[in-house]
Design a protein around this motif. Structure first.
Motif, PDB file in Angstrom:
ATOM      1  N   THR A  16      -4.973  -3.573  -4.498  1.00 28.85           N
ATOM      2  CA  THR A  16      -4.578  -2.240  -4.088  1.00 28.85           C
ATOM      3  C   THR A  16      -3.130  -1.956  -4.461  1.00 28.85           C
ATOM      4  O   THR A  16      -2.362  -2.866  -4.737  1.00 28.85           O
ATOM      5  CB  THR A  16      -4.771  -2.100  -2.557  1.00 28.85           C
ATOM      6  N   THR A  17      -2.791  -0.677  -4.454  1.00 30.54           N
ATOM      7  CA  THR A  17      -1.389  -0.285  -4.557  1.00 30.54           C
ATOM      8  C   THR A  17      -0.996   0.218  -3.173  1.00 30.54           C
ATOM      9  O   THR A  17      -1.828   0.267  -2.276  1.00 30.54           O
ATOM     10  CB  THR A  17      -1.212   0.835  -5.606  1.00 30.54           C
ATOM     11  N   LEU A  45      -1.613  -6.830  -3.136  1.00 29.76           N
ATOM     12  CA  LEU A  45      -1.012  -5.755  -3.916  1.00 29.76           C
ATOM     13  C   LEU A  45      -1.093  -6.101  -5.389  1.00 29.76           C
ATOM     14  O   LEU A  45      -0.857  -7.245  -5.776  1.00 29.76           O
ATOM     15  CB  LEU A  45       0.455  -5.584  -3.525  1.00 29.76           C
ATOM     16  N   LYS A  46      -1.433  -5.102  -6.183  1.00 28.49           N
ATOM     17  CA  LYS A  46      -1.419  -5.302  -7.631  1.00 28.49           C
ATOM     18  C   LYS A  46       0.003  -5.613  -8.065  1.00 28.49           C
ATOM     19  O   LYS A  46       0.955  -5.079  -7.508  1.00 28.49           O
ATOM     20  CB  LYS A  46      -1.870  -4.030  -8.334  1.00 28.49           C
TER      21      LYS A  46
END
Length: 232
Positions: free
Chosen positions: A89-90, A110-111
């Motif tokens: 996810t961002t 987190l990406k």
């Protein structure tokens, strides 16, 4: 010994960006206990591939065409409950992350995090654990507590709270804050065994599947935000 065939962790990468899939595959396959067996461009393609290629873990982008990561998570867990799902996810995807965890994802990353973090998360989930990234957890906690202050909390959830012992409630509260069993045992001056037992009785009383769901429950009813009961 990690490279033994029997201990291999088979991974699928589901992401609609070609470059992300390609670079993740290269990075993961540098770990000798991991093999990327399948790559999907959408949630729907992930489901199709899963029917032919069994994997242990799916790295699932949350925003994809056709079937997003949330609905794909729901569909995968209904058909293949033993496949672990890690959401990628961002920062601006809180609502999606919450829904994906509710449907059975084992955590989220987190990406753009480090390769070590990603590999570590895959190993944790493959071993039956789950991962909640503290940065995102704090954001999600804030979101839930806002929701909980509305009329979002079901009466059944509050009834559930009343069935817990004082110790179980304190454990659930700290799980909701993202603490590990070890940290909880220190905070409450209990043995890790007692914490594990309290955790599993709380889960069965509340009819929840795992500590991720317990954390969500604690946050949703506002328990994780309450002043620490019985905290040393």
């Amino acid at each position: 010994s990690a490279g033994e065939e029997g201990r291999m962790i088979n991974v699928m990468i589901a992401d609609d960006q070609d470059i992300i899939r390609a670079s993740m595959k290269i990075a993961l396959e540098m770990n000798e206990d991991m093999a990327v067996r399948a790559m999907a461009r959408s949630g729907r393609e992930a489901l199709e591939l899963l029917a032919q290629t069994p994997v242990d873990i799916i790295l699932m982008d949350i925003r994809m065409p056709e079937l997003d990561g949330v609905l794909a998570t729901k569909a995968v867990k209904e058909r293949y409950p033993n496949v672990g799902i890690i959401i990628l996810t961002t920062f601006d995807d809180d609502d999606y992350v919450y829904s994906a965890l509710k449907y059975g994802a084992s955590g989220y990353l987190l990406k753009g995090g480090s390769v070590q973090e990603l590999a570590g998360a895959i190993r944790t989930v493959a071993a039956g654990g789950n991962i909640l990234n503290p940065d995102v957890t704090n954001k999600v906690v804030k979101l839930f507590s806002r929701m909980a202050q509305g009329s979002y909390v079901a009466e059944a959830d509050l009834q559930g709270l009343r069935t817990l012992t004082h110790t179980e409630r304190s454990i659930a509260q700290l799980v909701g804050r993202g603490l590990s069993n070890k940290e909880i045992s220190t905070a409450l001056s209990l043995s890790e065994g007692t914490v594990r037992n309290g955790l599993s009785t709380a889960l069965s009383k509340l009819n929840l599947r795992d500590r991720t769901q317990l954390a969500l429950w604690a946050v949703q009813i506002g328990l994780s935000q309450m002043k620490g009961e019985g905290m040393k």
